[in-house]
Design an enzyme around this catalytic site. Structure first.
Site, mmCIF file in Angstrom:
data_model
loop_
_atom_site.group_PDB
_atom_site.id
_atom_site.type_symbol
_atom_site.label_atom_id
_atom_site.label_comp_id
_atom_site.label_asym_id
_atom_site.label_seq_id
_atom_site.Cartn_x
_atom_site.Cartn_y
_atom_site.Cartn_z
ATOM 1 C CE LYS A 196 -3.531 2.459 2.644
ATOM 2 N NZ LYS A 196 -4.651 2.508 3.537
ATOM 3 C CE LYS A 249 -5.846 1.756 -0.483
ATOM 4 N NZ LYS A 249 -6.622 1.827 0.705
HETATM 5 C C1 PBG Z 1 -7.271 3.641 5.903
HETATM 6 C C2 PBG Z 1 -7.668 3.236 4.192
HETATM 7 C C3 PBG Z 1 -7.441 4.281 3.117
HETATM 8 C C4 PBG Z 1 -7.970 3.579 1.919
HETATM 9 C C5 PBG Z 1 -8.346 2.393 2.548
HETATM 10 N N1 PBG Z 1 -8.183 2.266 3.980
HETATM 11 C C6 PBG Z 1 -6.995 5.711 3.214
HETATM 12 C C7 PBG Z 1 -5.332 5.848 3.686
HETATM 13 O O1 PBG Z 1 -4.735 4.924 3.848
HETATM 14 O O2 PBG Z 1 -5.378 7.112 3.954
HETATM 15 C C8 PBG Z 1 -8.220 4.432 0.559
HETATM 16 C C9 PBG Z 1 -9.064 4.019 -0.189
HETATM 17 C C10 PBG Z 1 -9.423 4.685 -1.271
HETATM 18 O O3 PBG Z 1 -8.949 5.771 -1.800
HETATM 19 O O4 PBG Z 1 -10.439 4.411 -2.167
HETATM 20 N N2 PBG Z 1 -6.508 2.805 6.279
#
Ligand code: PBG
Length: 327
Positions: A196, A249
């Site tokens: 991520k 992601k």
């Molecule tokens: C938080 C989380 C995020 C997303 C999924 N879980 C945002 C972040 O890490 O700030 C993002 C999902 C998206 O942008 O569609 N843990």
């Protein structure tokens, strides 16, 4: 002109093209992210995510039934937590009657066969908007992992099929697996957000949950977008620690990472087509600059072509419906 090879032969008609298409989209490969809020009869638009809504529990059930009827059988839940319940410990995340836990139970009561996945991270519960506990301006790893493991057990108790840790703390998959085993949840899956990245494409999501970090950014725990080899380390480590599904992601800006991961692992790979990637297509379509349906199918197919087995996408319902229409 004599040519022994004419590649246009295989592109000549829709029947031929679909016969030789290597990549196909099926609604069963989509995971629909859903935002849950308190209340009744609530279907709250999210300005930076056109055609997407925050849903109260009754609307959540309605939405999940519609998704199911279109062939989308997995959902990924996110709770929008009221400000007065946020703190720096994630206490509310462990509340057996918290919004997330009630959402899981409500869905499983109404749609027992639905695959319910849940986000595990502290940001929606954090007064700082960070994914972990903050001490002296630092997001501390090990105390956060302890809470994440308890949170996962709490989701499993409520009936979650998969927990999906999205926090990027080190060692959390192993800790979560151990906690699930210790509590007898031998068949609860873990979909790890393994690779991520710290991405600006999460902006609209943070609007949806009102979860933007109150100070700094997430670069000390989420990955640097300049790197791809690190993604392989993260993915292999998570599998070693007990992840059933690994995730990359965002998706569209990281197709190379998806492809690289595909060469290295033998577990299902999911890709998260994130909020900003969704918003870009919506915005361009609203301006009349792109054909929305075509852009949606092209992008989703590309994510699959790169190597994703599953796609978490805000287009799940729209794409499933379109696939049904054009089938
Ligand atoms: C938080 C989380 C995020 C997303 C999924 N879980 C945002 C972040 O890490 O700030 C993002 C999902 C998206 O942008 O569609 N843990």
């Amino acid at each position: 002109m004599f040519l022994s090879k004419r590649y246009r032969i295989l592109r000549r008609s829709p029947a031929i093209r679909s016969m030789v298409a290597e990549t196909r989209l099926h609604p069963e490969q989509f995971i629909a992210p859903l935002f849950v809020v308190e209340g009744n009869d609530v279907r709250e638009p999210i300005p930076s995510m056109p055609d997407y809504f925050r849903l109260s529990l009754d609307e959540l059930v309605r939405e999940a039934k519609e998704l199911w009827s279109l062939g989308v059988k997995s959902v990924l839940l996110f709770a929008k937590v009221p400000d007065d319940l946020k703190d720096n410990t994630g206490k509310e995340a462990l509340n057996p009657n918290g919004l997330m836990q009630r959402a899981i139970r409500t869905l499983k009561n109404n749609l027992p066969d639905l695959c319910v996945m849940t986000d595990v991270a502290l940001d929606p519960y954090s007064s700082y908007g960070h994914d972990g506990i903050v001490e002296n301006g630092e997001i501390v790893n090990d105390p956060t992992v302890e809470v994440l493991a308890k949170m996962s057990v709490s989701h499993a108790e409520a009936g979650a099929d998969f927990v999906a840790p999205s926090d990027m703390m080190d060692g959390r998959i192993g800790a979560i697996r151990q906690a699930l085993e210790e509590h007898g949840f031998h068949l609860t899956g873990i979909m790890a957000y393994s690779a991520k990245y710290a991405s600006c494409f999460y902006g609209p999501f943070r609007d949806a949950l009102d979860s933007a970090p109150g100070f700094g950014d997430k670069k000390t725990y989420q990955m640097d977008y300049a790197n791809s080899r690190e993604a392989i380390k993260e993915v292999l480590q998570d599998i070693e620690e007990g992840a059933d599904i690994v995730m990359v992601k965002p998706a569209v800006a990281y197709l190379d990472v998806i492809h690289a991961v595909k060469q290295q692992v033998w577990v299902p790979i999911s890709a998260y087509h994130v909020s900003g990637e969704y918003a870009m297509i919506k915005a361009a379509a609203m301006q009349g600059w792109l054909d929305e349906s075509k852009a949606m199918l092209e992008v989703l197919t590309s994510i699959r072509r790169a190597g994703a087995d599953l796609i978490a996408t805000y287009f799940a319902k729209q794409a499933a419906r379109l696939l049904q229409e054009i089938a």
